[in-house]
Design a protein around this motif. Structure first.
Motif, short mmCIF file in Angstrom:
data_model
loop_
_atom_site.label_atom_id
_atom_site.label_comp_id
_atom_site.label_asym_id
_atom_site.label_seq_id
_atom_site.Cartn_x
_atom_site.Cartn_y
_atom_site.Cartn_z
N SER A 110 -10.39 12.10 4.52
CA SER A 110 -11.53 11.52 5.24
C SER A 110 -11.66 10.03 4.95
N LYS A 111 -10.73 9.46 4.21
CA LYS A 111 -10.82 8.05 3.85
C LYS A 111 -9.85 7.24 4.68
N ILE A 112 -10.37 6.15 5.22
CA ILE A 112 -9.55 5.19 5.96
C ILE A 112 -9.51 3.91 5.16
N PHE A 113 -8.31 3.40 4.91
CA PHE A 113 -8.14 2.19 4.11
C PHE A 113 -8.12 0.99 5.04
N CYS A 114 -9.07 0.11 4.79
CA CYS A 114 -9.30 -1.01 5.71
C CYS A 114 -9.14 -2.32 4.96
N LEU A 115 -8.32 -3.23 5.51
CA LEU A 115 -8.14 -4.56 4.95
C LEU A 115 -8.98 -5.54 5.75
N TYR A 116 -9.99 -6.12 5.07
CA TYR A 116 -10.86 -7.09 5.74
C TYR A 116 -10.79 -8.39 4.97
N VAL A 117 -10.31 -9.45 5.63
CA VAL A 117 -10.04 -10.75 5.02
C VAL A 117 -9.04 -10.53 3.87
N TYR A 118 -9.49 -10.62 2.60
CA TYR A 118 -8.56 -10.45 1.49
C TYR A 118 -8.85 -9.21 0.66
N SER A 119 -9.79 -8.38 1.08
CA SER A 119 -10.15 -7.22 0.25
C SER A 119 -9.83 -5.92 0.98
N MET A 120 -9.37 -4.96 0.20
CA MET A 120 -9.07 -3.63 0.72
C MET A 120 -10.17 -2.68 0.28
N GLN A 144 -15.85 4.12 16.57
CA GLN A 144 -16.99 3.58 15.82
C GLN A 144 -16.62 2.17 15.38
N LYS A 145 -17.64 1.33 15.22
CA LYS A 145 -17.39 -0.06 14.88
C LYS A 145 -16.84 -0.19 13.46
N MET A 146 -15.89 -1.11 13.29
CA MET A 146 -15.34 -1.36 11.97
C MET A 146 -14.68 -2.73 11.96
N GLN A 147 -15.04 -3.54 10.97
CA GLN A 147 -14.42 -4.84 10.81
C GLN A 147 -13.18 -4.71 9.94
N GLY A 148 -12.10 -5.35 10.36
CA GLY A 148 -10.91 -5.36 9.53
C GLY A 148 -9.73 -4.70 10.20
N PHE A 149 -8.73 -4.48 9.36
CA PHE A 149 -7.43 -4.03 9.81
C PHE A 149 -7.12 -2.72 9.11
N MET A 150 -6.96 -1.65 9.87
CA MET A 150 -6.75 -0.32 9.30
C MET A 150 -5.28 -0.18 8.88
N VAL A 151 -5.06 0.22 7.59
CA VAL A 151 -3.68 0.30 7.10
C VAL A 151 -3.31 1.68 6.57
N LEU A 154 0.85 -1.19 0.00
CA LEU A 154 0.00 0.00 0.00
C LEU A 154 0.89 1.25 0.00
N TYR A 155 0.52 2.21 -0.86
CA TYR A 155 1.13 3.53 -0.79
C TYR A 155 0.04 4.55 -1.05
N LYS A 156 -0.27 5.33 -0.02
CA LYS A 156 -1.33 6.35 -0.09
C LYS A 156 -2.62 5.71 -0.59
N ASP A 157 -3.10 6.10 -1.79
CA ASP A 157 -4.38 5.58 -2.24
C ASP A 157 -4.24 4.48 -3.29
N ARG A 158 -3.04 3.89 -3.42
CA ARG A 158 -2.83 2.77 -4.35
C ARG A 158 -2.54 1.50 -3.55
N TYR A 159 -3.29 0.48 -3.87
CA TYR A 159 -3.17 -0.79 -3.16
C TYR A 159 -2.92 -1.89 -4.19
N ALA A 160 -1.81 -2.63 -4.03
CA ALA A 160 -1.48 -3.74 -4.92
C ALA A 160 -1.57 -5.03 -4.13
N TYR A 161 -2.24 -6.04 -4.71
CA TYR A 161 -2.37 -7.31 -3.99
C TYR A 161 -2.36 -8.46 -4.99
N ARG A 162 -2.03 -9.66 -4.43
CA ARG A 162 -1.92 -10.86 -5.26
C ARG A 162 -3.31 -11.47 -5.46
#
Length: 1149
Positions: free
Chosen positions: A542-552, A530-537, A300-308
């Motif tokens: 105003s945007k928070i990038f959250c990784l939940y299971v395999y999706s960002m 506030q409630k949120m499922q996942g992992f904040m990265v 992850l870099y800023k607003d770009r997310y690369a994943y397999r």
């Protein structure tokens, strides 16, 4: 990817030839030795061995519905078992059974032996068997159950339909030297075509469509494959064979990893439905169950997310625009790193480095920049603008994109976290967290690490604020610690954190996640949860990038809570910075309002611009202008703000405190809050009270409460406005009360009262008012206008200087009202009017002369009605005077024309008429008529002083053509003849408008004998509808400028309509024949087309019909003169009476 052994069992001295899993994944069926073994798939414990076969069991298969399974053996028999492990059916082939497969839709069972295959279903009594040319080794149904694929020993794949007929035949290149040992259909529902995976002992893996067309090239294997099995969704393939291990492949055949190494051939393998569990069966009797754990490989870099994705692809996702781009690597992707416009992908034998095509922030097109064809072992991979950073336990290596190792750092402890924190190209900084709690900053171009902090526990996550002044750390105890980097001071700490990120756009904001909550902290304010499922990265605006299971995903989080925290402390500029990250319109309005009340006009202005509130922006601009002019009273500014917000009482207090009471008063009166205004003013200021009362009256007037407004104006001393309202509404009682209360010196309001009394026809009140004023001239004028002659005479007796103002109008009134006629002295009345007429003619008052002649004619008609002896004589006089009245009425226009002309002939009426006719004929191109007029003038005796002008005109007309111009006067007649003013076709007399003297489209008609006036009117009023028959009505044609009826053919056409039958249409035809109408003709007429002159007795009524109903004609009900309606209305508006008989419009007929 990791494979974890879940359980393992061994069957001694037996080979596991096949295994099958129940569709719900609970049971495992094993074909081993002479028995069918049933195991618990969860822990590998045996449930029950099933006996029934007399030889080695080669194959097993479970039905899709989980109700039954089948087993095939070397004893040539097939046994059908229920899910309760009971055998229910057995049938045989001629050879040993090699494989079995259930149709996934119809549950039809395919059983294959060395020489044939059979198809059985529960509703069939027998098994349909089909011979084959080679030994069948494997089989499988398509997902829709329509086709069965058979793999054979001779290297052929035969695809059959449900009836066993061969549809497609696939011949492999190796032939019998490459027997087909295993096949499987891809179960994915996303594929557009059915895809068949074929593994042969030529050590090849191939893929085919249902049509037999090969997909791609053969994939070479390094072993003889014994089994092929797809995952439930078709994304991966598991294969095993002579290499004594099971391997994981992509759906395209790219090898990814080893699942489990064994001591013997892997003869069979199956994937547990809808899970990541794989069960293997080996030649030595081993049964092993493995769980595959797929790790997330991403960057992850800023607003770009690369994943397999699919283990061999990389997807780059723009978290703001939701754009995605897929990069196909066709090899196992081991590591991914992304930074600015760089993307690094580690594959098993190389590292690919990509760059963006352009510097556009939304560009998603990557191209390969460099390839490093070396195998690297590393735990973490980081890419910078010009370098790669490889992390292996304690060691960091810095490589250039050409694979040159430039620097290496060896740490004192294991590296747990590494992150690029930016910097110029080639000099980027790295933030490194170690297991021993040390936090280091490393620059790519500097061989010496810089220690930032040393914690007592291991580091899990790190981030540095945008200005590099604060450091956030999450330790192994899930505690968030925030430090000032310069002073090393612990600023605050929060529990229950597993990740942390600073806002990239705001220095004082960070967020962290943990225990299912998202926590946002601004400055030193309390945490907002506030409630949120996942992992904040990541945290950007105003945007928070959250990784939940395999999706960002990018979660939009309103920044309302931290904004209000700043507002509570009146920190408006900081609150504005937070609001810029993203808040609702309501939050923007609250920020703007709070800033405005706090007199922070700059922040308020920017906030109101955001919500486009022009009203408040105008207020702020006006305050700023006033401040530029030197105003500095904050109470006054705040009062204006309160007034705009609707806090009027607070605004009034502030106005009073700042010494601007008048503004408070204006505010209340503008808002119509008169009670509050009175309360504010109190009883001490009578001047303000009067102003207030006057404004309240203005409001009452505009709100249509005139009586209340008048009373308020009187209370405020505004008499003129009160009088206007009362007079306009005709309240005479209120008006006289005012007039009586006013002092006689107040002449203007008294004069207004008197004028309104005159309008209201209250002569007594008007007289009383003028008397009070002492205005004798106005009082006399009132008596004259109202015809109160006695009162006027009594005043003149006392004030003789006003005699002319009374007696002259009195004489005029006597002349017009004919007192002799009213006294019954008819002869005297006639003589009186004749004298008046003579005087009018002598004085060139031809309009009055026409009027007096009309009055004379009407008096003669009255005498004829009352006296039978004089009736004949009086009717002749009536006709004569009517004719003279018309002449003088017409001659008035001629006289006005000659007066305007330079030559004003003070001669006989005939001279002026001929002169006007000659001049107008010349202008209009009627040259023959002009010559005739000048010839007649020259025959008359004209004074010598006018002779020259007439002779000049005569000479001028002689120079014109003998024939008239093409532009002719409408309805021109031969005026020199004896025919007079009649139509040249039908001899009907023309009927002229009494104002414009244009010919009206009217025809006079007469009633048949026996039809009375009353009966005729009643018949016309019936308005019988016309029948739409073109043969029964006259048609109008344009002949010589005058619209006339034309004869139409057809039965009864000319006979039924008297307006057609009685009129001749030939030029110079027969003499005039009046139109007489019958009762049926009267019924067919429309009332709006008929005009009736209702003369009093002894005259008869006259009837006229309009031939052009669209031309609107009006008739005066007193003199019976006819006009074009528009002309009549205009003249009535100008003179307030009929232009001919001077009957007032409001006078009863």
């Amino acid at each position: 990817m990791r494979a974890v052994l879940t359980w393992k069992e061994t069957i001694r001295d037996q080979c596991v030839y096949d295994l099958a899993l129940k569709p719900d994944g609970s049971q495992l069926i094993i074909a081993a030795g002479l028995r069918v073994l049933v195991y618990d798939a969860a822990d590998g414990s045996i449930i029950q061995p099933l006996k029934g076969h007399k030889d080695i069991v080669y194959c097993v298969a479970y039905a899709k519905d989980g109700k039954r399974f089948a087993s095939g053996s070397a004893d040539k028999s097939i046994i059908i078992w229920t899910s309760k492990l009971e055998g229910i059916l057995k049938y045989t082939h001629n050879d040993s059974i090699q494989c079995v497969a259930y149709n996934p839709v119809t549950h039809q069972l395919a059983s294959c032996s060395s020489g044939d295959f059979g198809l059985w279903s529960p509703e069939q009594k027998s098994v349909n068997k089909h011979k084959v040319s080679s030994k069948i080794t494997c089989c499988g149904w398509t997902n829709d159950g329509q086709y069965l694929a058979l793999g054979m020993m001779n290297g052929v794949v035969s695809i059959r339909n449900k009836n066993g007929e061969e549809k497609v035949k696939i011949e492999r290149p190796g032939g019998s030297s490459s027997p087909i040992w295993s096949i499987a259909w891809n179960p994915s529902k996303d594929e557009h075509n059915d895809i068949l995976a074929v593994a042969d002992w030529g050590q090849k893996l191939s893929f085919y469509q249902l049509s037999g067309k090969q997909i791609g090239k053969d994939r070479s294997l390094t072993y003889d494959p014994c089994c092929v099995s797809y995952f439930s969704k078709g994304e991966y393939i598991v294969m095993g064979g002579s290499d004594r291990q099971a391997s994981l492949y992509t759906k395209d055949g790219v090898r990814l990893a080893t699942i489990g190494e064994q001591n013997a051939w892997v003869w069979t393998c199956q994937v547990k439905p809808d899970s990541n569990f794989v069960v293997l069966g080996c030649q030595d009797g081993t049964i092993a169950c493995y769980q595959l754990i797929f790790s997330t490989v991403h960057g992850l870099y800023k607003d770009r997310y690369a994943y397999r994705d699919s283990m061999t692809d990389v997807i780059v996702q723009h978290l703001i625009t939701e754009q995605k781009v897929r990069i196909k690597c066709r090899e196992l992707v081991k590591k991914i790193a992304i930074y600015r416009n760089r993307l690094a992908i580690q594959l098993p034998e190389k590292i690919l480095i990509y760059e963006l095509y352009s510097d556009d922030s939304s560009d998603m097109h990557y191209r390969i920049k460099e390839k490093i064809c070396r195998k690297f072992e590393c735990n973490l991979l980081v890419v910078c603008s010009l370098h790669l950073i490889l992390c292996q336990e304690k060691r960091l290596q810095c490589l250039s994109f050409t694979s040159v190792r430039e620097k290496e750092w060896v740490m004192e402890s294991l590296i747990r976290y590494i992150k690029v924190i930016g910097g110029p190209p080639g000099r980027e900084g790295l933030l490194v967290g170690l297991k021993n709690g040390a936090i280091l900053k490393i620059f790519v171009d500097n061989p010496f690490p810089i220690t930032l902090l040393k914690l007592s526990t291991s580091v899990r996550c790190l981030d540095m604020s945008a200005s590099r002044s604060k450091l956030a750390v999450v330790d192994e105890h899930n505690t968030l610690l925030v430090y000032d980097i310069n002073s090393k001071e612990l600023l605050f700490q929060e529990p229950n954190a597993n990740s942390v990120a600073w806002n990239t756009q705001c220095e004082d904001m960070l967020c962290f996640s943990g225990n299912g909550y998202l926590n946002i902290k601004a400055s030193n304010f309390p945490v907002h949860q506030q409630k949120m499922q996942g992992f904040m990265v990541g945290y950007n605006g105003s945007k928070i990038f959250c990784l939940y299971v395999y999706s960002m995903s990018a979660v939009e989080v309103p920044q309302s809570a931290p904004m209000y925290q700043y507002l509570e402390r009146k920190m408006f500029k900081e609150a504005y910075q937070i609001a810029c990250l993203g808040v609702t319109d309501g939050d923007w309005r609250n920020l703007a309002t709070e800033a405005l009340e706090g007199l922070d006009f700059d922040t308020a202005k920017k906030a109101f611009i955001r919500i486009r509130d022009l009203r408040y922006l105008e207020l702020i601009n006006s305050i700023e202008e006033r401040k530029k002019r030197g105003e500095s009273d904050n109470d006054l500014f705040l009062a204006d703000v309160c007034a705009y917000q609707g806090k009027f009482h607070e605004a009034a207090k502030l106005y009073k405190r700042s010494g601007h009471e008048s503004r408070a008063l204006s505010m209340y009166t503008d808002l119509r809050m008169f009670d509050f205004a009175k309360e504010f003013v109190g009883a001490t200021d009578p001047k303000s009270s009067r102003i207030l009362m006057s404004k309240q009256a203005d409001w009452a007037k505009s709100s249509r409460e005139p009586r209340a407004a008048a009373e308020m104006y009187l209370s405020a001393g505004e008499h003129l406005q009160a009088i206007d309202i009362i007079g306009e509404h005709g309240w005479a009682d209120m008006l006289i009360d005012i007039a009586r209360k006013l002092d006689k010196a107040e002449r203007e309001p008294l004069g207004k009262c008197a004028l309104y009394f005159k309008k209201l026809k209250q002569h007594g009140y008007a007289s009383e008012t003028y008397s009070k004023m002492g205005d004798l001239q106005a009082l006399l004028q009132l008596h004259v206008e109202t015809r109160h002659w006695e009162e006027a005479f009594s005043l003149v007796d006392k004030h003789p200087q006003y005699r002319n103002q009374v007696f002259v109008p009195y004489a005029q009134w006597l002349a017009e009202n004919d007192p002799f006629h009213r006294a019954g002295q008819q002869s005297e009345a006639v003589k009186f009017l004749e004298q008046l007429t003579h005087n009018a003619v002598v004085e060139n008052r031809f309009n009055d002369a026409g009027y007096y002649y009309w009055m004379l004619s009407m008096q003669c008609l009255d005498i004829a009605r009352e006296s039978e002896e004089q009736r004949g004589e009086m009717l002749k006089k009536f006709e004569h005077f009517q004719h003279l009245a018309e002449l003088y009425h017409v001659y008035r226009s001629i006289q006005r024309y000659t007066v305007r002309d330079t030559l004003h002939l003070h001669l006989h009426l005939h001279h002026n008429t001929l002169y006007a006719l000659a001049k107008q004929s010349h202008k209009l191109g009627a040259y023959k008529l002009g010559r005739y007029s000048y010839e007649k003038l020259q025959e008359l005796h004209v004074p010598s002083r006018f002779q020259e002008s007439i002779e000049l005109g005569s000479l001028t007309i002689r120079s014109t053509p003998f024939h008239d111009s093409e532009v002719r006067v409408r309805g021109q007649q031969d005026l020199s003849g004896a025919r007079g003013s009649v139509c040249i076709n039908c001899r009907q007399p023309f009927i002229y408008s009494a104002s414009s003297y244009e010919v009206l489209p009217l025809v006079q008609f007469y009633l048949e004998e026996g039809v009375s006036d009353e009966e005729a009117v009643s018949l016309i009023d019936l308005e019988v509808p016309h029948v739409d028959d073109p043969d029964s009505h006259p048609q109008l044609t344009d002949n010589g400028g005058i619209l006339q009826p034309s004869v139409v053919d057809g039965e009864g056409g000319a006979d039924e309509d008297p307006f057609t039958a009685k009129m001749s249409f030939e030029q110079g035809g027969s003499s005039f024949v009046p139109v007489k109408v019958s009762r049926s003709a009267l019924r067919s007429m429309s009332r709006r087309d008929v005009l009736i002159k209702r003369w009093p007795r002894p005259l008869h009524w006259e009837y006229f019909r309009s031939l052009l109903p669209d031309v609107s004609i009006t008739m005066c009900p007193t003199c019976f003169k006819m006009f074009h309606s528009e002309d009549y209305e205009l003249l009535v508006l100008q003179h307030n009476c009929c232009p001919y008989c001077r009957r007032a419009i409001d006078e009863p007929n």
